[in-house]
Design an enzyme around this catalytic site. Structure first.
Site, PDB file in Angstrom:
ATOM      1  N   THR A 151       0.821  -1.212   0.000  1.00  0.00           N
ATOM      2  CA  THR A 151       0.000   0.000   0.000  1.00  0.00           C
ATOM      3  C   THR A 151       0.855   1.262   0.000  1.00  0.00           C
ATOM      4  O   THR A 151       2.000   1.253   0.482  1.00  0.00           O
ATOM      5  CB  THR A 151      -0.896  -0.017   1.265  1.00  0.00           C
ATOM      6  OG1 THR A 151      -1.523   1.249   1.400  1.00  0.00           O
ATOM      7  CG2 THR A 151      -0.097  -0.275   2.538  1.00  0.00           C
ATOM      8  N   ASP A 152       0.262   2.360  -0.456  1.00  0.00           N
ATOM      9  CA  ASP A 152       0.964   3.651  -0.386  1.00  0.00           C
ATOM     10  C   ASP A 152       1.021   4.186   1.049  1.00  0.00           C
ATOM     11  O   ASP A 152       1.777   5.114   1.343  1.00  0.00           O
ATOM     12  CB  ASP A 152       0.308   4.690  -1.325  1.00  0.00           C
ATOM     13  CG  ASP A 152      -1.152   4.977  -1.007  1.00  0.00           C
ATOM     14  OD1 ASP A 152      -1.714   4.354  -0.090  1.00  0.00           O
ATOM     15  OD2 ASP A 152      -1.737   5.854  -1.686  1.00  0.00           O
ATOM     16  N   GLU A 153       0.211   3.600   1.949  1.00  0.00           N
ATOM     17  CA  GLU A 153       0.162   4.132   3.320  1.00  0.00           C
ATOM     18  C   GLU A 153       1.490   3.978   4.050  1.00  0.00           C
ATOM     19  O   GLU A 153       1.728   4.657   5.046  1.00  0.00           O
ATOM     20  CB  GLU A 153      -0.946   3.454   4.133  1.00  0.00           C
ATOM     21  CG  GLU A 153      -2.314   3.686   3.536  1.00  0.00           C
ATOM     22  CD  GLU A 153      -3.464   3.543   4.531  1.00  0.00           C
ATOM     23  OE1 GLU A 153      -3.210   3.477   5.743  1.00  0.00           O
ATOM     24  OE2 GLU A 153      -4.606   3.511   4.074  1.00  0.00           O
ATOM     25  N   LYS A 180       1.995  -3.270   7.503  1.00  0.00           N
ATOM     26  CA  LYS A 180       2.295  -3.461   6.073  1.00  0.00           C
ATOM     27  C   LYS A 180       3.760  -3.075   5.801  1.00  0.00           C
ATOM     28  O   LYS A 180       4.455  -3.752   5.043  1.00  0.00           O
ATOM     29  CB  LYS A 180       1.353  -2.631   5.197  1.00  0.00           C
ATOM     30  CG  LYS A 180      -0.081  -3.106   5.161  1.00  0.00           C
ATOM     31  CD  LYS A 180      -0.289  -4.485   4.553  1.00  0.00           C
ATOM     32  CE  LYS A 180      -0.042  -4.546   3.076  1.00  0.00           C
ATOM     33  NZ  LYS A 180      -0.420  -5.875   2.509  1.00  0.00           N
TER      34      LYS A 180
HETATM   35  P1  NAD Z   1      -9.746  -7.329   2.170  1.00  0.00           P
HETATM   36  O1  NAD Z   1      -9.778  -6.993   3.619  1.00  0.00           O
HETATM   37  O2  NAD Z   1     -10.939  -7.050   1.331  1.00  0.00           O
HETATM   38  O3  NAD Z   1      -9.416  -8.885   1.976  1.00  0.00           O
HETATM   39  C1  NAD Z   1      -8.443  -9.539   2.720  1.00  0.00           C
HETATM   40  C2  NAD Z   1      -8.588 -11.046   2.451  1.00  0.00           C
HETATM   41  O4  NAD Z   1      -7.544 -11.720   3.170  1.00  0.00           O
HETATM   42  C3  NAD Z   1      -9.922 -11.622   2.937  1.00  0.00           C
HETATM   43  O5  NAD Z   1     -10.445 -12.508   1.987  1.00  0.00           O
HETATM   44  C4  NAD Z   1      -9.526 -12.370   4.219  1.00  0.00           C
HETATM   45  O6  NAD Z   1     -10.389 -13.465   4.511  1.00  0.00           O
HETATM   46  C5  NAD Z   1      -8.124 -12.806   3.877  1.00  0.00           C
HETATM   47  N1  NAD Z   1      -7.296 -13.054   5.076  1.00  0.00           N
HETATM   48  C6  NAD Z   1      -7.143 -12.235   6.144  1.00  0.00           C
HETATM   49  N2  NAD Z   1      -6.317 -12.797   7.039  1.00  0.00           N
HETATM   50  C7  NAD Z   1      -5.931 -13.990   6.514  1.00  0.00           C
HETATM   51  C8  NAD Z   1      -5.063 -15.023   6.957  1.00  0.00           C
HETATM   52  N3  NAD Z   1      -4.442 -14.953   8.139  1.00  0.00           N
HETATM   53  N4  NAD Z   1      -4.881 -16.101   6.153  1.00  0.00           N
HETATM   54  C9  NAD Z   1      -5.510 -16.193   4.948  1.00  0.00           C
HETATM   55  N5  NAD Z   1      -6.352 -15.249   4.502  1.00  0.00           N
HETATM   56  C10 NAD Z   1      -6.551 -14.161   5.262  1.00  0.00           C
HETATM   57  O7  NAD Z   1      -8.465  -6.601   1.583  1.00  0.00           O
HETATM   58  P2  NAD Z   1      -8.264  -5.881   0.171  1.00  0.00           P
HETATM   59  O8  NAD Z   1      -8.796  -4.508   0.251  1.00  0.00           O
HETATM   60  O9  NAD Z   1      -8.700  -6.793  -0.889  1.00  0.00           O
HETATM   61  O10 NAD Z   1      -6.667  -5.750   0.171  1.00  0.00           O
HETATM   62  C11 NAD Z   1      -5.871  -6.834  -0.305  1.00  0.00           C
HETATM   63  C12 NAD Z   1      -4.413  -6.462  -0.168  1.00  0.00           C
HETATM   64  O11 NAD Z   1      -4.140  -5.271  -0.910  1.00  0.00           O
HETATM   65  C13 NAD Z   1      -3.981  -6.160   1.271  1.00  0.00           C
HETATM   66  O12 NAD Z   1      -2.699  -6.697   1.459  1.00  0.00           O
HETATM   67  C14 NAD Z   1      -3.958  -4.639   1.340  1.00  0.00           C
HETATM   68  O13 NAD Z   1      -3.003  -4.194   2.275  1.00  0.00           O
HETATM   69  C15 NAD Z   1      -3.539  -4.290  -0.071  1.00  0.00           C
HETATM   70  N6  NAD Z   1      -4.005  -2.975  -0.559  1.00  0.00           N
HETATM   71  C16 NAD Z   1      -5.330  -2.635  -0.462  1.00  0.00           C
HETATM   72  C17 NAD Z   1      -5.754  -1.420  -0.996  1.00  0.00           C
HETATM   73  C18 NAD Z   1      -7.209  -1.006  -0.937  1.00  0.00           C
HETATM   74  O14 NAD Z   1      -7.517   0.133  -1.289  1.00  0.00           O
HETATM   75  N7  NAD Z   1      -8.132  -1.859  -0.520  1.00  0.00           N
HETATM   76  C19 NAD Z   1      -4.835  -0.554  -1.611  1.00  0.00           C
HETATM   77  C20 NAD Z   1      -3.486  -0.936  -1.655  1.00  0.00           C
HETATM   78  C21 NAD Z   1      -3.088  -2.165  -1.158  1.00  0.00           C
HETATM   79  O1  DAU Z   2      -4.161   3.957   0.409  1.00  0.00           O
HETATM   80  C1  DAU Z   2      -4.380   2.585   0.325  1.00  0.00           C
HETATM   81  C2  DAU Z   2      -5.241   2.135   1.481  1.00  0.00           C
HETATM   82  O2  DAU Z   2      -6.556   2.580   1.215  1.00  0.00           O
HETATM   83  C3  DAU Z   2      -5.216   0.624   1.694  1.00  0.00           C
HETATM   84  O3  DAU Z   2      -3.929   0.235   2.054  1.00  0.00           O
HETATM   85  C4  DAU Z   2      -6.205   0.210   2.789  1.00  0.00           C
HETATM   86  O4  DAU Z   2      -6.255  -1.192   2.891  1.00  0.00           O
HETATM   87  C5  DAU Z   2      -7.576   0.742   2.414  1.00  0.00           C
HETATM   88  O5  DAU Z   2      -8.507   0.438   3.434  1.00  0.00           O
HETATM   89  C6  DAU Z   2      -7.534   2.246   2.173  1.00  0.00           C
HETATM   90  O6  DAU Z   2      -7.256   2.951   3.419  1.00  0.00           O
HETATM   91  P1  DAU Z   2      -8.000   4.333   3.794  1.00  0.00           P
HETATM   92  O7  DAU Z   2      -7.934   4.488   5.251  1.00  0.00           O
HETATM   93  O8  DAU Z   2      -7.513   5.440   2.948  1.00  0.00           O
HETATM   94  O9  DAU Z   2      -9.495   3.948   3.296  1.00  0.00           O
HETATM   95  P2  DAU Z   2     -10.926   4.181   3.939  1.00  0.00           P
HETATM   96  O10 DAU Z   2     -11.936   3.825   2.895  1.00  0.00           O
HETATM   97  O11 DAU Z   2     -11.066   3.564   5.281  1.00  0.00           O
HETATM   98  O12 DAU Z   2     -10.967   5.774   4.135  1.00  0.00           O
HETATM   99  C7  DAU Z   2     -10.815   6.629   3.025  1.00  0.00           C
HETATM  100  C8  DAU Z   2     -10.850   8.047   3.560  1.00  0.00           C
HETATM  101  O13 DAU Z   2     -12.191   8.331   4.010  1.00  0.00           O
HETATM  102  C9  DAU Z   2      -9.962   8.284   4.760  1.00  0.00           C
HETATM  103  O14 DAU Z   2      -9.422   9.596   4.689  1.00  0.00           O
HETATM  104  C10 DAU Z   2     -10.893   8.168   5.964  1.00  0.00           C
HETATM  105  C11 DAU Z   2     -12.210   8.666   5.405  1.00  0.00           C
HETATM  106  N1  DAU Z   2     -13.439   8.055   5.982  1.00  0.00           N
HETATM  107  C12 DAU Z   2     -13.514   6.699   6.040  1.00  0.00           C
HETATM  108  C13 DAU Z   2     -14.643   6.096   6.548  1.00  0.00           C
HETATM  109  C14 DAU Z   2     -14.719   4.593   6.633  1.00  0.00           C
HETATM  110  C15 DAU Z   2     -14.487   8.851   6.384  1.00  0.00           C
HETATM  111  O15 DAU Z   2     -14.422  10.105   6.296  1.00  0.00           O
HETATM  112  N2  DAU Z   2     -15.609   8.246   6.882  1.00  0.00           N
HETATM  113  C16 DAU Z   2     -15.727   6.900   7.003  1.00  0.00           C
HETATM  114  O16 DAU Z   2     -16.776   6.404   7.504  1.00  0.00           O
END
Ligand code: NAD
Ligand code: DAU
Length: 372
Positions: A151-153, A180
């Protein structure tokens, strides 16, 4: 035929990736290892199961395994029995707010789980490599890949200007991003120390189909459809760089196929938005597509500014020029189109939403937003 272990394939991005990979990599088998936590859902791949049932050859190309990436014994067995030569590692605890509320699962899965997976990969890779007798660069290219999805975080928080590049120093601020970052360092160390052929992607915020409604975009769509308040943290001016999930998956495929071993590639949407803009856009599109719940009441009136997230990162923005210049990848869906496609998907899939909004979701929602 390549044997690809996808971890976390029942989550949001993993399920989108499996669908795309089965379509695009016709010479690959996919083994999906998922623990099915609250975020993992077999229904995310329901359409795939229907297609596979109809075609026997196809069904031999996909297998689901219920299990935990922390289970070293299971991993060892899987690598050996399934002759795994490629890992695409999505499995993680992924929600920042949950990491603030209870970090221990994040340490367990994101750090220790990644460590267990790296160890299993290393042992399997060494054995296979020993069979071939050498570990030269060409063999590495032929045989093994470990792609870590990050992730970019990990880069921390930006001010009003600037972009994250692959060389931006790590500065994680939440237990999620710290876990991460830690996993990224472990992955990188396995390349430098053991030569394990790793690749890494650090991506910005994804959105699209199958996104669990704890995250901003699906939460707002669901609440706005049901006339519930739309919680915006702080002043709503935090910025995220949004990328349509399928574009993230095409980037991962590109890196897997053409990325240079040991390298990190930043992936982003060139689409910075303040949270309040995102929420207002969703309200306006829904007003256009769906009758208001109360006549004459625009959905924007549901917006409620609530107590900020602790340590809330102000701005993320990705410089994705490396992946563009080296691998020719860039996003194909802009935010205006992507958010409409996403809203349409949620409008056409009420059964999916109903199945994920179970009792544990209601408990979560009450805990996070009840007193906010
Ligand atoms: P998600 O939370 O939707 O899915 C996570 C999956 O991992 C689920 O299916 C869960 O059951 C499985 N899981 C969790 N713990 C586990 C374990 N111990 N063993 C096996 N499976 C397990 O997550 P996502 O949003 O699809 O993100 C996937 C990956 O991409 C993560 O590594 C996250 O850090 C990264 N990522 C997410 C975003 C985003 O915006 N969602 C952006 C950048 C990177
Ligand atoms: O940047 C990549 C990341 O993006 C991933 O690594 C994470 O897995 C993914 O969850 C996401 O993280 P964020 O914290 O940026 O996403 P989230 O959707 O939780 O929040 C997006 C923005 O919106 C953040 O600034 C917090 C804000 N927010 C979020 C929620 C859930 C609100 O204002 N209200 C809300 O109820």
């Amino acid at each position: 035929m390549k044997n690809i272990l996808v971890t976390g394939g029942c989550g949001f991005i993993g399920s989108n990736f499996i669908r795309l990979a089965l379509e695009s990599l016709t010479d690959a088998r996919i083994i999906n290892l998922d623990k099915l936590t609250y975020a993992g859902n077999l229904a995310n791949l329901d359409d795939l199961d229907a297609d596979l049932d109809a075609d026997l050859d196809e069904s031999q190309r996909y297998k689901f395994v219920l299990g935990d990436i922390c289970d070293s014994e299971l991993l060892g067995k899987l690598f050996a029995e399934e002759q795994i030569d490629t890992v695409v590692h999505f499995a993680a605890e992924s929600h920042v707010d949950r990491s603030i509320d209870g970090p221990s699962e994040f340490i367990q899965t994101n750090i220790l789980g990644t460590f267990a997976l790296l160890e299993a990969a290393r042992k399997s890779w060494v054995v296979r490599d020993a069979g071939r007798g050498t570990r030269d660069a060409e063999n590495q290219v032929e045989q093994f890949r470990f792609l870590h999805v990050s992730t970019d975080e990990v880069y921390g928080s930006l001010g009003d200007t600037g972009l994250f590049t692959e060389t931006t120093p790590y500065d994680p601020r939440s237990p999620y991003s710290a876990s991460k970052a830690s996993s990224d360092h472990l992955v990188s160390s396995y390349y430098h120390t053991y030569g394990l052929p790793i690749l890494m992607t650090n991506c910005s915020n994804n959105y699209g189909p199958y996104h669990f409604p704890e995250k901003l975009i699906p939460l707002v769509i669901n609440n706005a459809l049901n006339g519930k308040e739309l919680p915006v943290y702080g002043d709503g001016k935090n910025v995220r760089d949004w990328l349509y999930v399928v574009d993230h998956c095409t980037a991962i495929l590109k890196v897997l196929q053409k990325g240079r071993i040991g390298e990190t590639y930043n992936v982003g949407g060139n689409s910075e938005k303040q949270n309040i803009e995102v929420v207002q856009t969703i309200c306006d599109i829904l007003d256009e597509k769906v009758e208001p719940l109360t006549a004459g009441q625009p959905r924007r009136s549901l917006i409620k500014f609530v107590k900020d997230r602790a340590g809330h990162d102000r701005r993320y923005a990705i410089d994705a020029s490396k992946i563009k210049d080296e691998l020719g990848w860039q996003p194909s869906v802009n935010f205006d189109d992507g958010i409409r496609m996403t809203i349409d998907w949620y409008l056409h899939n009420p059964a999916w939403i109903a199945c994920v909004l179970d009792g544990s979701y209601q408990e979560y929602y009450q805990k996070m937003y009840g007193g906010r």
